[in-house]
Every structure is written in structure tokens, then in C-alpha cells.
Scaffold this active site. Sequence first.
Site, PDB file in Angstrom:
ATOM      1  N   CYS A   3       0.841  -1.206   0.000  1.00  0.00           N
ATOM      2  CA  CYS A   3       0.000   0.000   0.000  1.00  0.00           C
ATOM      3  C   CYS A   3       0.875   1.255   0.000  1.00  0.00           C
ATOM      4  O   CYS A   3       2.034   1.221   0.414  1.00  0.00           O
ATOM      5  CB  CYS A   3      -0.905   0.008   1.231  1.00  0.00           C
ATOM      6  SG  CYS A   3      -2.201  -1.238   1.197  1.00  0.00           S
ATOM      7  N   CYS A  52      -3.820   0.256  -3.018  1.00  0.00           N
ATOM      8  CA  CYS A  52      -4.419   0.618  -1.738  1.00  0.00           C
ATOM      9  C   CYS A  52      -3.640   1.771  -1.115  1.00  0.00           C
ATOM     10  O   CYS A  52      -2.465   1.985  -1.426  1.00  0.00           O
ATOM     11  CB  CYS A  52      -4.450  -0.581  -0.792  1.00  0.00           C
ATOM     12  SG  CYS A  52      -2.853  -1.407  -0.576  1.00  0.00           S
TER      13      CYS A  52
END
Length: 277
Positions: free
Chosen positions: A85, A167
Site C-alpha cells: 500500500c 491501496c
Amino acid sequence: MISGLVIILFLIDHIHAGPGTTPNLKHIVIGRCYDYITLVKPSSRYNCEEIWREFEEAVVRRRPCSVRVKDYQRMFRATSQTLPCDKLLFWSKTRELMHSYAAVTGRFWTLEDTLVGFMFNDLVWCGQQERDRGFDFQSCPEWSACVTHPVYSLWNRASLNFAAAACGNITVLLNGSIENAFNRKSMFGSVELDNLNPRMVNHVHIKVIPNLEGPFVESCSKGSILELISVLESRGFRWSCTDRDVTLMILQCMKNPRQSSCQTCSSSLLHRKSLHL
């Protein structure tokens, strides 16, 4: 009748106007796979021989312009990967600068940093016109020749997976010196953007970077960038945009330090440094 046959033969020849399959493709792909799991990401666990078999199965059993995205499904299952992420970097028409930016900052993952991207980057491949005859090393279709091009289909699926896994915070690097810096027909505009999940992506950082010498066509406040912003807002993404990223300007100046804008940037940085002394 004869003229019709000539046209057909011309079209067939035109479709196969591009270079053939990269020589030693199998050795390159498998070798890169082993490099990836031993040097790049040593914690990875993949079966490189199996990946090659699934890739080969997808390509050589089909004619050059009939390899669909779903034909690579088994290969992508063998190369599934969890991405970090807050690190994914997307781009369009900024390839060289993007790689420099990712390398210098050390903060980003690009598609080419994934296993599939690493293995197949800058390679060409296609099967023979006759099925089960292996790869065609003489000529392959141009990407624009068919929507089921074997290379395009692989990168389409790789791009989809890359975007779907995004993400946290992501960054998008676009070229401010061309019209349609955000192009709905590009891989970012047609595949990656639509597969970003607003429930997983917290923020989209747009960085628009023109060439040092111009032309200065698009920015955060004009051109196709406004269309990109509109799409992001309509899908519920939070975003920010800059067209004067200092790090990107410095990277450009390292290649062309005599540009007048580089002198201005240098003076500005020296002045900023003196204020902190």
C-alpha cells in the site's frame, strides 16, 4: 477476383509488419524469473518453469491475433502477488522519467516492479499462423493490428491486476507537454483508472510534468487533466495535483543542466537553503 486476392494478401502482410518474437525468449523470461525470486524479491516463492509453461500454452496454441486476456488466466494465477500500500506509481507517456523517479526516490512500485512486469518488459512474442507450431520469430502483428494481440492482452491483464491491488495513496505521473496527457485510450485511461477501488485507495496524487523546453500544453488547471479530475470526483476519490514537482524537475535538469529553467530552479534551491542556514 484477382484484385481482391491482392488486397487480402496485402492486408495479411501489413498485419505482420512488426518485429518477430524476441530471440531466446524462453531463456530470457525464465532467467528474469529466477533473478526476481533470488535477487529482486528473495522472499518470493514461484515456480518459474510452470509460469513459462502456462505462458507458452496461452500463446502458441492460438494464432497471432487471437490471444485474449482470459487466455493468460492460468499464467496469472501462477504469478499472483501481494502489492504494498501507499507505493504504487501509475504513468502515461512519461516512461523514462517515471523509472528515474522511482529509482531515485525508492518510494514507489511500478508495474515493471511486479513479477510479470519484470519478466516481460520490452519483449515481443506471438505464435505462428498455424497452431501448435511454436513462436513466430520472423514477424508479429503490430499492437494496433488487433484487439487480441498477444502482447497487448498480457499487459492489459497485468495493468488490471496492478490497479485492482492498489491501496492507500497512489501517484499518477502524466506528460504536460502533449495534448491529452490523460487519454482514455491509454492503458492508464482505459484499464487502470477504471479498476481502481475507491474503498481501497485513500488519495490520488496527480503529478503533471512538462518537458523543460516545453511546450507547456497541459497543467492541473487545463486540458485533459480536468477530465481526469472529474472522473476521480465522480467515483469518490480524494485527489491532489501538482505541476511543479521539484524532484521531477531536478531529474530532468540532471539530463539537460543548461536549460534556462534549470538555472532558475538551481537559484531557487540555493536561496531556500540559505534561508535555513
